[in-house]
Design a protein around this motif. Structure first.
Motif, PDB file in Angstrom:
ATOM      1  N   GLN A  40       0.833  -1.210   0.000  1.00  0.00           N
ATOM      2  CA  GLN A  40       0.000   0.000   0.000  1.00  0.00           C
ATOM      3  C   GLN A  40       0.866   1.258   0.000  1.00  0.00           C
ATOM      4  O   GLN A  40       0.549   2.236  -0.687  1.00  0.00           O
ATOM      5  N   TYR A  41       1.950   1.243   0.769  1.00  0.00           N
ATOM      6  CA  TYR A  41       2.874   2.381   0.743  1.00  0.00           C
ATOM      7  C   TYR A  41       3.425   2.588  -0.661  1.00  0.00           C
ATOM      8  O   TYR A  41       3.474   3.716  -1.169  1.00  0.00           O
ATOM      9  N   THR A  42       3.844   1.501  -1.324  1.00  0.00           N
ATOM     10  CA  THR A  42       4.395   1.597  -2.680  1.00  0.00           C
ATOM     11  C   THR A  42       3.371   2.192  -3.633  1.00  0.00           C
ATOM     12  O   THR A  42       3.704   3.055  -4.462  1.00  0.00           O
ATOM     13  N   ILE A  43       2.133   1.758  -3.527  1.00  0.00           N
ATOM     14  CA  ILE A  43       1.071   2.284  -4.389  1.00  0.00           C
ATOM     15  C   ILE A  43       0.857   3.767  -4.120  1.00  0.00           C
ATOM     16  O   ILE A  43       0.753   4.574  -5.056  1.00  0.00           O
ATOM     17  N   LEU A  44       0.818   4.143  -2.856  1.00  0.00           N
ATOM     18  CA  LEU A  44       0.635   5.549  -2.485  1.00  0.00           C
ATOM     19  C   LEU A  44       1.761   6.411  -3.060  1.00  0.00           C
ATOM     20  O   LEU A  44       1.502   7.464  -3.664  1.00  0.00           O
ATOM     21  N   ALA A  45       2.993   5.958  -2.899  1.00  0.00           N
ATOM     22  CA  ALA A  45       4.143   6.713  -3.413  1.00  0.00           C
ATOM     23  C   ALA A  45       4.111   6.816  -4.943  1.00  0.00           C
ATOM     24  O   ALA A  45       4.434   7.854  -5.512  1.00  0.00           O
ATOM     25  N   ALA A  46       3.704   5.737  -5.602  1.00  0.00           N
ATOM     26  CA  ALA A  46       3.639   5.755  -7.073  1.00  0.00           C
ATOM     27  C   ALA A  46       2.523   6.668  -7.562  1.00  0.00           C
ATOM     28  O   ALA A  46       2.682   7.351  -8.579  1.00  0.00           O
TER      29      ALA A  46
ATOM     30  N   LEU B  89      -6.653   8.023 -10.111  1.00  0.00           N
ATOM     31  CA  LEU B  89      -6.256   7.995  -8.704  1.00  0.00           C
ATOM     32  C   LEU B  89      -5.406   9.219  -8.387  1.00  0.00           C
ATOM     33  O   LEU B  89      -4.470   9.541  -9.129  1.00  0.00           O
ATOM     34  N   THR B  90      -5.725   9.892  -7.285  1.00  0.00           N
ATOM     35  CA  THR B  90      -4.927  11.024  -6.800  1.00  0.00           C
ATOM     36  C   THR B  90      -4.822  10.917  -5.282  1.00  0.00           C
ATOM     37  O   THR B  90      -5.644  10.259  -4.634  1.00  0.00           O
ATOM     38  N   LEU B  91      -3.826  11.572  -4.734  1.00  0.00           N
ATOM     39  CA  LEU B  91      -3.679  11.604  -3.272  1.00  0.00           C
ATOM     40  C   LEU B  91      -4.625  12.638  -2.682  1.00  0.00           C
ATOM     41  O   LEU B  91      -4.874  13.685  -3.283  1.00  0.00           O
ATOM     42  N   THR B  92      -5.109  12.342  -1.503  1.00  0.00           N
ATOM     43  CA  THR B  92      -5.851  13.323  -0.723  1.00  0.00           C
ATOM     44  C   THR B  92      -4.822  14.171   0.032  1.00  0.00           C
ATOM     45  O   THR B  92      -3.645  13.790   0.130  1.00  0.00           O
ATOM     46  N   PRO B  93      -5.258  15.278   0.601  1.00  0.00           N
ATOM     47  CA  PRO B  93      -4.320  16.040   1.438  1.00  0.00           C
ATOM     48  C   PRO B  93      -3.727  15.180   2.560  1.00  0.00           C
ATOM     49  O   PRO B  93      -2.556  15.331   2.906  1.00  0.00           O
ATOM     50  N   ARG B  94      -4.519  14.265   3.103  1.00  0.00           N
ATOM     51  CA  ARG B  94      -4.001  13.364   4.153  1.00  0.00           C
ATOM     52  C   ARG B  94      -2.898  12.462   3.597  1.00  0.00           C
ATOM     53  O   ARG B  94      -1.882  12.222   4.260  1.00  0.00           O
ATOM     54  N   GLY B  95      -3.086  11.937   2.392  1.00  0.00           N
ATOM     55  CA  GLY B  95      -2.067  11.104   1.764  1.00  0.00           C
ATOM     56  C   GLY B  95      -0.779  11.862   1.534  1.00  0.00           C
ATOM     57  O   GLY B  95       0.316  11.351   1.795  1.00  0.00           O
ATOM     58  N   VAL B  96      -0.909  13.091   1.057  1.00  0.00           N
ATOM     59  CA  VAL B  96       0.271  13.937   0.841  1.00  0.00           C
ATOM     60  C   VAL B  96       0.978  14.192   2.167  1.00  0.00           C
ATOM     61  O   VAL B  96       2.204  14.073   2.269  1.00  0.00           O
ATOM     62  N   ALA B  97       0.207  14.502   3.201  1.00  0.00           N
ATOM     63  CA  ALA B  97       0.797  14.788   4.518  1.00  0.00           C
ATOM     64  C   ALA B  97       1.550  13.581   5.072  1.00  0.00           C
ATOM     65  O   ALA B  97       2.645  13.738   5.645  1.00  0.00           O
ATOM     66  N   LEU B  98       1.002  12.393   4.885  1.00  0.00           N
ATOM     67  CA  LEU B  98       1.688  11.199   5.366  1.00  0.00           C
ATOM     68  C   LEU B  98       3.033  11.017   4.667  1.00  0.00           C
ATOM     69  O   LEU B  98       4.047  10.734   5.319  1.00  0.00           O
ATOM     70  N   LEU B  99       3.052  11.174   3.355  1.00  0.00           N
ATOM     71  CA  LEU B  99       4.314  11.013   2.624  1.00  0.00           C
ATOM     72  C   LEU B  99       5.323  12.100   2.990  1.00  0.00           C
ATOM     73  O   LEU B  99       6.522  11.826   3.067  1.00  0.00           O
TER      74      LEU B  99
END
Length: 184
Positions: free
Chosen positions: A60-66, A119-129
């Motif tokens: 899941q981390y890899t997918i989020l980063a990609a 697929l796009t990141l949410t602000p929460r996804g961006v903040a986590l990365l």
């Protein structure tokens, strides 16, 4: 040059290309494979730790980063993401559904093709990365510390070329080893 099967069988060699043999031995090749396996195991461990830090699995981390890397302004499609990561579209679909439930990505219908999603990141996804980035820098800088800029460029070229042959080799292994099971 590829050596004859009888010679290879007699010596128990695991490769036949002269480029991979040293003085008629595959010892150097085997050592290199063990080094690669060790590096890849370390990479997988680091990926899993990055995921755990974010409250995700390693994949899941890899997918989020990609997604972050490829989303651009419109988002990245499931097929494009799956192709880039060398994973099945079904796996990406399952995991992105979970990531959407966690609130770290958006899944929106592709306006150009209603059957697909972007697929796009949410602000929460961006903040986590962004929270993970300082730790990643330290880990990645340590991992690649032995490489010069020239070494790194060469490694990138080699890995790109081997990615294609790895897929073909995996298919061949399945074919040869599955076929051999029926004969036992």
């Amino acid at each position: 040059m590829i050596r004859k099967d009888a010679e290879l069988q007699e010596q128990g060699l695991t490769v036949s290309r002269d480029e991979l043999l040293g003085h008629g031995s595959d010892d150097g090749f085997r050592d290199m494979l063990h080094d690669m396996l060790s590096v890849f195991a370390g990479l997988e461990h680091m990926r899993d730790r990055f995921g755990t830090f974010l409250g995700l699995s390693g994949p899941q981390y890899t997918i989020l980063a990609a997604i972050r890397q490829f989303q651009g302004e419109k988002g990245v499609g499931v097929k494009e993401l799956a192709d880039h990561l060398g994973l099945s579209g079904a796996f990406i679909t399952i995991e992105t559904k979970r990531l959407a439930k966690l609130g770290v990505i958006h899944k929106k219908t592709n306006p150009e093709d209603q059957r697909r999603v972007n697929l796009t990141l949410t602000p929460r996804g961006v903040a986590l990365l962004l929270q993970l980035a300082p730790l990643q820098r330290e880990v990645n800088d340590t991992l690649f510390e032995p490489l010069s800029a020239q070494d790194f460029r060469l490694l990138c070229k080699i890995m790109r070329r081997m990615r294609a042959s790895a897929g073909r080799a995996a298919t061949l292994a399945d074919y040869l080893l599955d076929d051999g099971k029926d004969e036992k």
